[in-house]
Scaffold this active site. Structure first.
Site, PDB file in Angstrom:
ATOM      1  N   ILE A   1     -24.805  16.733  33.310  1.00  0.00           N
ATOM      2  CA  ILE A   1     -23.912  15.712  33.844  1.00  0.00           C
ATOM      3  C   ILE A   1     -23.118  16.248  35.032  1.00  0.00           C
ATOM      4  CG2 ILE A   1     -23.787  14.522  31.626  1.00  0.00           C
ATOM      5  CD1 ILE A   1     -20.962  15.646  31.300  1.00  0.00           C
ATOM      6  N   CYS A   2     -22.826  15.382  35.964  1.00  0.00           N
ATOM      7  CA  CYS A   2     -22.085  15.742  37.179  1.00  0.00           C
ATOM      8  C   CYS A   2     -20.591  15.679  36.879  1.00  0.00           C
ATOM      9  CB  CYS A   2     -22.442  14.769  38.301  1.00  0.00           C
ATOM     10  SG  CYS A   2     -21.526  15.084  39.812  1.00  0.00           S
ATOM     11  N   LEU A   3     -19.939  16.832  36.994  1.00  0.00           N
ATOM     12  CA  LEU A   3     -18.504  16.904  36.742  1.00  0.00           C
ATOM     13  C   LEU A   3     -17.746  17.490  37.925  1.00  0.00           C
ATOM     14  CD1 LEU A   3     -18.561  18.274  33.087  1.00  0.00           C
ATOM     15  CD2 LEU A   3     -18.090  15.944  33.815  1.00  0.00           C
TER      16      LEU A   3
ATOM     17  N   LYS B   1     -25.388  10.300  38.665  1.00  0.00           N
ATOM     18  CA  LYS B   1     -24.313  11.233  38.314  1.00  0.00           C
ATOM     19  C   LYS B   1     -24.799  12.269  37.313  1.00  0.00           C
ATOM     20  CE  LYS B   1     -20.808   8.006  39.553  1.00  0.00           C
ATOM     21  NZ  LYS B   1     -20.018   6.918  39.104  1.00  0.00           N
TER      22      LYS B   1
END
Length: 162
Positions: free
Chosen positions: A114-116, A107
């Protein structure tokens, strides 16, 4: 959204000015709003004994850096945090990075970003230009850390700093 997140979100003032770093004096106004929101968020977190980040920026407010931390089983895990303000801000949310975690979780994008995308970005899009950096931390980085950091600890991929 849990009650603690709702409570902390309500304490963060909304931004009014739609401006990016390329907008001159309007950006200065937006930057003031951003700092007011960050200060309010940090103060609220301290008042609720949930202090978990500190931030500062370069003089123009285009590069941000600081520390964020997470407590797990009474042990503090601290990370560098950094991001640049996109040229299309506030339409585009900042890509928050924890560089030392790069490659340790699926993620996350290259460089420790960071993966949002699935949960946060639609929320950001609905609330442009009202949301700012403090909102990105409260609704993006905070929940991401709450899910990912305990998992990384349990897998032995991160250790507390001495």
């Amino acid at each position: 959204m849990d009650d603690a997140t709702k409570s902390s979100l309500k304490a963060i003032p909304l931004c009014k000015t739609k401006a990016s770093p390329r907008d001159g004096d309007l950006w200065i106004e937006r930057l003031k709003e951003e700092y007011e929101a960050i200060i309010a968020a940090v103060q609220n977190n301290k008042d609720c004994d949930r202090d978990w980040f500190q931030l500062e920026s370069n003089e123009r407010g285009t590069k941000w850096f600081g520390k964020c931390w997470y407590f797990h089983n009474m042990v503090k895990y601290e990370f560098d945090v950094e991001f640049d303000i996109p040229i299309t801000y506030p339409v585009t949310a900042p890509e928050i990075a924890l560089p030392e975690l790069d490659g340790k979780t699926a993620k996350m994008y290259r460089g420790g970003k960071i993966c949002l995308s699935e949960h946060f970005k639609p929320l950001w899009a609905r609330n442009t230009p009202k949301f700012g950096i403090a909102h990105a931390f409260a609704l993006g980085l905070g929940p991401w850390m709450a899910v990912e950091i305990p998992d990384l600890i349990e897998k032995g991929l991160i250790q507390p700093k001495a």
